[in-house]
Design an enzyme around this catalytic site. Structure first.
Site, PDB file in Angstrom:
ATOM      1  N   LYS A  31      -7.414  -3.489   0.184  1.00  0.00           N
ATOM      2  CA  LYS A  31      -6.810  -4.362  -0.831  1.00  0.00           C
ATOM      3  C   LYS A  31      -6.478  -5.749  -0.272  1.00  0.00           C
ATOM      4  CE  LYS A  31      -2.475  -3.430  -1.542  1.00  0.00           C
ATOM      5  NZ  LYS A  31      -1.716  -4.562  -1.011  1.00  0.00           N
ATOM      6  N   THR A  32      -5.785  -5.776   0.869  1.00  0.00           N
ATOM      7  CA  THR A  32      -5.369  -7.065   1.446  1.00  0.00           C
ATOM      8  C   THR A  32      -6.584  -7.884   1.866  1.00  0.00           C
ATOM      9  OG1 THR A  32      -3.359  -5.987   2.257  1.00  0.00           O
ATOM     10  CG2 THR A  32      -3.879  -8.141   3.173  1.00  0.00           C
ATOM     11  N   ASP A 217      -0.658  -9.415  -6.040  1.00  0.00           N
ATOM     12  CA  ASP A 217      -0.772  -8.211  -5.212  1.00  0.00           C
ATOM     13  C   ASP A 217       0.191  -7.143  -5.748  1.00  0.00           C
ATOM     14  OD1 ASP A 217      -1.345  -6.489  -3.110  1.00  0.00           O
ATOM     15  OD2 ASP A 217       0.008  -7.477  -1.706  1.00  0.00           O
ATOM     16  N   GLU A 218      -0.139  -5.872  -5.533  1.00  0.00           N
ATOM     17  CA  GLU A 218       0.717  -4.753  -5.950  1.00  0.00           C
ATOM     18  C   GLU A 218       1.114  -4.887  -7.421  1.00  0.00           C
ATOM     19  OE1 GLU A 218       0.993  -2.344  -4.024  1.00  0.00           O
ATOM     20  OE2 GLU A 218       1.239  -2.922  -1.937  1.00  0.00           O
ATOM     21  N   GLN A 248       0.057   4.345  -7.064  1.00  0.00           N
ATOM     22  CA  GLN A 248       1.127   3.972  -6.147  1.00  0.00           C
ATOM     23  C   GLN A 248       2.249   3.221  -6.853  1.00  0.00           C
ATOM     24  OE1 GLN A 248      -0.140   2.816  -2.004  1.00  0.00           O
ATOM     25  NE2 GLN A 248      -2.162   2.689  -2.933  1.00  0.00           N
ATOM     26  N   ARG A 599      -0.032   7.317   3.831  1.00  0.00           N
ATOM     27  CA  ARG A 599       0.335   6.418   4.940  1.00  0.00           C
ATOM     28  C   ARG A 599      -0.333   6.879   6.234  1.00  0.00           C
ATOM     29  NH1 ARG A 599       0.412   2.829   2.406  1.00  0.00           N
ATOM     30  NH2 ARG A 599      -0.215   4.293   0.788  1.00  0.00           N
TER      31      ARG A 599
END
Length: 726
Positions: A31-32, A217-218, A248, A599
């Site tokens: 994603k980043t 983002d997010e 998420q 994670r």
């Protein structure tokens, strides 16, 4: 800049710029990388100037990482792109525009502690008993209303009972007091820009023309004000790219609305949707187990994550008797991972649903001398001595801040009691002046002698530094203010261990201010206060330090570790008891468990206890979490564990009983100075100091890598060996 390091879907998402873009980015799917490559691509290809791009996220850590990656891609030391958290971007906007709403540019931001202090004052002024309305509950009510964009008049209009009507009145008075103090709270930072956009179309047009491309983002974590903020900015040019993962979305309790991402296509009709399903973080067994859990949710977009790391190991499942044995099992598994797989402490994260669960884990880690960091404990900037000094700085910036004034007017102690403060308040109300100004004339308030001198001295110090704001840099101002107020001197004179710690904390704060002064061109006290107030728990965490990380599952979002322990997998704990009444809340708990599992890069351990002490009570019988049952058995391996704990039921009087837990030690040696020993985690070392004897013996050991450890022998499981150099 090359896009060759992107897979096909990532590359297409980066290059898609003419229509709104929605990227469903599964856990660990890059994603980043997509966000930063897109920002760099827009700039390098000349589609937009750096300052025409707005990129928003949720933590300073994520924003800083974004900035660093964009700079690296463009091979520049810095970029003028607006990259920051929602709160920091809105705070900057308000610095320019808030005067239209009756505030000054010197407004201060109240954190949760300041908010609570103001709510208590409002309740006192309204003669409302804390038994009827608990301040913390009022704080939650008000924040909840603001997250739904409900103003006091909206709440009052919809009130169905006296309690809600009272809360609406408290809410209204709280907002009035904020305005009088020239202050805003965290939620106001998001709401006030929307008020400006609604009432001042020229302001909206100004920022629509300034920010021509928006990246979020997010996006699954946005609440209604955040959704409206980016939507209003993008509605003119329609150039927006949002990235997130509905699986998420874990912040519904603070207003996040999963519908923002699931309904994005309805809001931006011609949007293009991409799904990132190739996972670069976790092994396939971890991903398959996580997917098997979250697919039980009704409200989600279908995704099938595929790992590039291979199948990997099954998830370990450990049953324990109670929270103490659970903690022992975690430490035991860490020992084995270090010995067999050569792990570092920083490779491990121990996650839990509630902060209260950390106590038993910390006890076991401390007994074994294992270093750890706990995220979400008492944050540095929340400590009393730090809050006190920051209150001085807040007051110097904004003389209308009565919450800060009340906090420090008698600290260090200068003989100004509550009765004196009440006199000052009544005088301020009578002559229609701000509270700070009436301190200049104690005689007008019928205050004389030592108290009058103290008030005058306090007034002179604060006024002096308020006048010096534009003449001194932040570091110079803080250093001299510390001396003038006698802040450190007071703690040094107390000379207790706690006060010595406070002195160290204040010195650490001065170092932080000095670092800020040296790295910021906009070197203003106001900017420093804004930066400190908007820090989150995770912003102070340093992944480079070789320590085990303890944190809640919520705090772990966005992070990754080779090995993850998820403790407390029992019904009523995970999923949490408060979520069990509504399916929607259980779905969010399931997403939280999904976040926790994903994670992990290589290994996951799930632990549950058959009984657990909660909130100081005796043991509560636990049932294994439904989420464990949702994982197919072929992804789990059961690990047997027996700790050196014995339990005995003893009578406590009046027919009551309690369970006493003791450790049993079956093998023990008395050690002496100069002995060589082997420890399961730290390896070979030499005893340099010891005290006590038998099972109470404590030893100081220097290990081969130079680490020094103090260990309790009965917990450390040390093995005496021959001199390895002989």
């Amino acid at each position: 800049m090359s896009l060759r390091n992107l897979n096909k879907i990532q590359k297409t998402a980066v290059e898609s710029i003419d229509t709104p873009v929605l990227v469903f980015a599964g856990a660990g799917s890059g994603k980043t990388r997509v966000i930063t490559q897109k920002i760099a691509y827009l700039i390098q290809q000349g589609f937009y100037q750096p300052e025409e791009i707005l990129a928003v996220t949720f933590t300073n850590k994520a924003a800083n990482e974004m900035k660093e990656r964009v700079c690296k891609l463009l091979k520049q030391d810095s970029v003028t792109t607006n990259i920051g958290t929602f709160h920091s971007i809105c705070a900057r906007l308000l610095r320019q525009e808030i005067k239209r709403l009756g505030y000054t540019q010197d407004y201060v931001i109240y954190d949760s502690i300041d908010q609570l202090a103001l709510i208590k004052l409002v309740l006192d002024d309204m003669n409302i008993s804390k038994d009827y309305l608990f301040p913390g509950k009022v704080q939650n009510y008000i924040s909840g209303y603001k997250n739904k964009l409900l103003f006091p008049e909206d709440v009052a209009a919809k009130a169905g009972n006296n309690l809600v009507r009272t809360v609406a009145e408290v809410y209204a008075n709280y907002q009035k007091e904020l305005r009088k103090n020239n202050a805003v709270d965290f939620d106001d930072l998001l709401i006030l820009p929307l008020v400006l956009f609604e009432n001042y179309p020229a302001v909206l047009k100004k920022y629509q023309e300034r920010w021509k491309y928006i990246v979020v983002d997010e996006y699954q974590d946005t609440n209604r004000p955040q959704f409206l903020f980016v939507s209003r900015l993008a509605e003119k040019h329609n150039h927006i790219c949002v990235v997130g993962d509905d699986d998420q979305s874990i912040y519904g309790w603070r207003g996040a609305d999963i519908r923002n991402i699931l309904d994005f296509e309805k809001v931006f009709k011609d949007c293009v949707v991409f799904k990132l399903e190739k996972n670069y973080r976790s092994t396939q067994k971890i991903l398959s187990a996580a997917t098997a859990i979250v697919q039980n949710n009704e409200h989600r977009a279908h995704k099938e994550l595929v790992s590039v790391r291979g199948a990997g190991e099954k998830l370990g499942l450990i049953e324990t008797q109670d929270e103490m044995e659970e903690a022992d099992a975690v430490v035991n598994a860490i020992e084995k991972e270090i010995k067999l797989n050569k792990r570092k402490f920083s490779d491990f994260a121990i996650l839990y649903r509630t902060n209260a669960q950390s106590r038993a884990l910390e006890d076991s880690l401390m007994q074994m001398g294992i270093p750890y960091d706990i995220v979400g404990g008492i944050r540095f900037y929340k400590r009393k001595e730090i809050k006190d000094f920051l209150a001085y700085l807040k007051l110097i910036v904004n003389l209308e801040d009565t919450v800060a004034l009340r906090r420090v007017i008698n600290f260090p102690p200068r003989g100004i009691g509550s009765k004196t403060i009440d006199k000052c308040i009544k005088r301020a109300e009578k002559v229609n002046k701000r509270l700070f100004d009436v301190l200049a004339e104690p005689s007008a308030i019928d205050i004389r002698g030592k108290q009058a001198d103290s008030l005058s001295s306090f007034f002179r110090i604060v006024s002096k530094y308020h006048d010096l704001l534009d003449k001194l840099n932040v570091s110079e101002l803080a250093q001299t203010l510390i001396e003038d107020t006698g802040f450190i001197k007071y703690y040094k004179e107390q000379n207790t261990p706690e006060d010595r710690d406070r002195v160290e904390n204040i010195e650490e704060l001065l170092k932080a201010i000095d670092v800020f002064t040296r790295r910021n061109s906009e070197n203003s006290l106001q900017r420093f206060m804004e930066e400190v107030t908007l820090l989150t728990d995770i912003d102070n965490w340093d992944e480079k330090v070789n320590r085990i990380t303890l944190m809640t599952a919520h705090s772990s979002k966005g992070l990754e570790f080779p090995v993850v322990f998820i403790t407390g997998m029992e019904e009523g704990l995970f999923p949490h008891f408060n979520s069990l009444k509504e399916d929607e809340n259980v779905e969010e708990e399931r997403r939280l468990f999904y976040v926790a599992i994903t994670r992990a890069q290589k290994q996951v351990y799930l632990l549950y206890a058959n009984a657990r002490r909660r909130m100081g009570s005796d043991q509560v019988v636990g049932l294994v979490s439904r989420f464990i049952h949702e994982i197919p058995e072929n992804y789990l391996t059961k690990i047997r564990f027996t700790s050196a704990l014995t339990r005995k039921v003893v009578r406590t009087g009046w027919g009551n009983t309690k369970t006493v837990v003791k450790r049993t030690v079956t093998v023990f040696d008395d050690f002496k100075k100069g002995d060589y020993v082997e420890h399961a985690i730290f390896g070979i070392g030499k005893i340099e100091a010891l005290s006590g004897s038998g099972e109470n013996q404590r030893v100081g050991i220097v290990f081969k890598d130079g680490q020094k450890r103090k260990l309790v022998v009965k917990f450390a499981k040390l093995k005496k060996i021959q001199n390895p150099n002989s």
